[in-house]
Design a protein around this motif. Sequence first.
Motif, mmCIF file in Angstrom:
data_model
loop_
_atom_site.group_PDB
_atom_site.id
_atom_site.type_symbol
_atom_site.label_atom_id
_atom_site.label_comp_id
_atom_site.label_asym_id
_atom_site.label_seq_id
_atom_site.Cartn_x
_atom_site.Cartn_y
_atom_site.Cartn_z
ATOM 1 N N GLU A 283 26.156 -16.793 1.366
ATOM 2 C CA GLU A 283 26.499 -18.195 1.147
ATOM 3 C C GLU A 283 25.714 -19.082 2.098
ATOM 4 O O GLU A 283 25.599 -18.788 3.289
ATOM 5 C CB GLU A 283 27.999 -18.381 1.363
ATOM 6 N N ASP A 284 25.170 -20.190 1.599
ATOM 7 C CA ASP A 284 24.434 -21.104 2.476
ATOM 8 C C ASP A 284 25.409 -21.980 3.251
ATOM 9 O O ASP A 284 26.564 -22.170 2.871
ATOM 10 C CB ASP A 284 23.461 -21.960 1.664
ATOM 11 N N PHE A 285 24.923 -22.519 4.354
ATOM 12 C CA PHE A 285 25.777 -23.276 5.276
ATOM 13 C C PHE A 285 26.383 -24.508 4.617
ATOM 14 O O PHE A 285 27.535 -24.869 4.887
ATOM 15 C CB PHE A 285 24.966 -23.679 6.515
ATOM 16 N N GLU A 286 25.633 -25.151 3.744
ATOM 17 C CA GLU A 286 26.146 -26.338 3.062
ATOM 18 C C GLU A 286 27.378 -26.008 2.227
ATOM 19 O O GLU A 286 28.359 -26.761 2.206
ATOM 20 C CB GLU A 286 25.060 -26.952 2.178
ATOM 21 N N THR A 287 27.343 -24.881 1.528
ATOM 22 C CA THR A 287 28.487 -24.469 0.709
ATOM 23 C C THR A 287 29.699 -24.185 1.587
ATOM 24 O O THR A 287 30.828 -24.584 1.274
ATOM 25 C CB THR A 287 28.127 -23.227 -0.121
ATOM 26 N N THR A 288 29.474 -23.489 2.706
ATOM 27 C CA THR A 288 30.575 -23.214 3.630
ATOM 28 C C THR A 288 31.134 -24.519 4.181
ATOM 29 O O THR A 288 32.357 -24.695 4.272
ATOM 30 C CB THR A 288 30.093 -22.326 4.794
ATOM 31 N N ALA A 289 30.251 -25.448 4.548
ATOM 32 C CA ALA A 289 30.693 -26.738 5.090
ATOM 33 C C ALA A 289 31.521 -27.508 4.075
ATOM 34 O O ALA A 289 32.520 -28.159 4.427
ATOM 35 C CB ALA A 289 29.477 -27.560 5.513
ATOM 36 N N ARG A 290 31.144 -27.422 2.808
ATOM 37 C CA ARG A 290 31.894 -28.131 1.762
ATOM 38 C C ARG A 290 33.330 -27.598 1.678
ATOM 39 O O ARG A 290 34.283 -28.357 1.495
ATOM 40 C CB ARG A 290 31.175 -27.977 0.425
ATOM 41 N N ARG A 291 33.484 -26.277 1.847
ATOM 42 C CA ARG A 291 34.818 -25.687 1.816
ATOM 43 C C ARG A 291 35.657 -26.130 3.021
ATOM 44 O O ARG A 291 36.839 -26.436 2.891
ATOM 45 C CB ARG A 291 34.703 -24.164 1.761
ATOM 46 N N TYR A 292 35.026 -26.191 4.196
ATOM 47 C CA TYR A 292 35.744 -26.647 5.394
ATOM 48 C C TYR A 292 36.107 -28.123 5.290
ATOM 49 O O TYR A 292 37.178 -28.544 5.741
ATOM 50 C CB TYR A 292 34.903 -26.393 6.644
ATOM 51 N N ALA A 293 35.205 -28.915 4.721
ATOM 52 C CA ALA A 293 35.473 -30.350 4.582
ATOM 53 C C ALA A 293 36.651 -30.629 3.656
ATOM 54 O O ALA A 293 37.256 -31.708 3.717
ATOM 55 C CB ALA A 293 34.219 -31.062 4.067
#
Length: 370
Positions: A283-293
Motif C-alpha cells: 500500500e502506498d503512503f497516500e492510501t494509508t494516510a487517507r485511512r488515518y484521516a
Amino acid sequence: MITPAKPRILVTGATGKTGGAVVAELRRQGWPVRAVVRRRDERSALLNAMGAETVVADYFDTEQLRHAMEGTRRAYYLPIMDPFMIQGANAFALAAREAKLEQIVQMSQWLSSARHPSMLTRQLWLVDRLFADIPGVAHTILNPGMFADNFLRFIDFATLLLIYPHLTKDSRSAPVSNEDIARVAVAVLADPARHAGRSYRPTGPKLLSGKEMAQAISRAIGKPVLPIGIPLWMFFKTARMQGVDPYEISGFRYYLQDHWRGAFSAGGGVTDVVHELTGSPAEDFETTARRYAAKSFAQPTLANRLKAIWNFSRTPLHPGWNLDRFDRSRGFPVPFAPSLAVDDEGWQASHLPAAEQPSVMRLAAGAHMS
C-alpha cells in the motif's frame, strides 16, 4: 477429498497495532486464532467479535504462556516493549519448546544489532538469536523499517491545522502499513517450511522524506499541508504529554539518528517482500494516510479543531524528559563501544543484501550459516 483443518495460531500482542491486524487477517482467511491479551477489556472484546478466542496471560510467566499455547501449532510473537523484554522472550521460548510449537513468526526491527545505544534494540538482537536456536521450530523474522503509523500519529494536525510535524529532516524511509505487515505475517504462518530460517523486510513502495509525506497527505485530504520540521526537545514534550513510555522514547531518539544517517534507505530502502509473499503490491503512503484521516479524532469538527489547537499551542510549555538521566536512573547496561546500526559493520553484513542475493529473503539473524 477432505480438506485438512487449519491449525490454530497463537497471536501475542493481539490488542496492539500489528498484532490486531494479524488477528484480523487470519480470521479473514479462515484461520482459527487464539489471541493472548493482558486483561479483558473493550479491545479483547473486539478480538472476540472477529471470532478469535482470547486468553489472558502474563507475558513473563512460562506456565501461563504454555497453557495459552495448548492446542495451537504456530505463533506470531510480538516482543514486549519493556526493559525486561529478554526475560519475557525466554519465558515464551521455554513454553514453545514444552508445547512443541512448529513455527514462530517473530516481529523484530530493522536496526537490530548488538552494540546499538538503544537497549530495546540490543534486546531485540538477542531475541532474534534466542528464537533461531529453539530446536524443531521453524523460525522467521519480520524486520520492517519505519511503520507508516509512526508518521501518521499527528494526522489530526494535518486535517485540522494543515500542518505536518516531522522529525526526519531530509532523510528518507519507505513506511509500511500495519495491514501489509499483517498480510506478510499471515503468508509466512501459512507455510512454515518454506519460510523457516528466513528474515523478511516488508516496506512501502517508495522512499519518502517528511516533505514528500506532507505532499502525500495533502493529496489524501484534498488540502495543502505545510511540512514543519520539529526539534527533538519538542518531540520529547509531545510524547510525554501523550503519556508515551519514556523507555520507548529513549530508544526512538537513536532510531532518528540512524534515520538521519540513511539507515532506512540503505540497500535501496525498498523491497518487494509484500508483493512477493502476498501477491498484492504494498500500500502506498497516500492510501494509508487517507485511512488515518478518516479516523474520528481527525474529523473537521469544532471540538477536534479546538483540541488540536490547544495541544499544539501548549506543547512548548509542557515538561519533557531528560532521557540520559532516565536511563541512568534505571541502571540500564551500556555497550563497551556503542554504535548506531548504520556505522556497525556487523549490522551492514547481516542486513544489507549482497548484489547477487535477493532483498526479499535472507537467512534469519545470520544463524546457521556455514
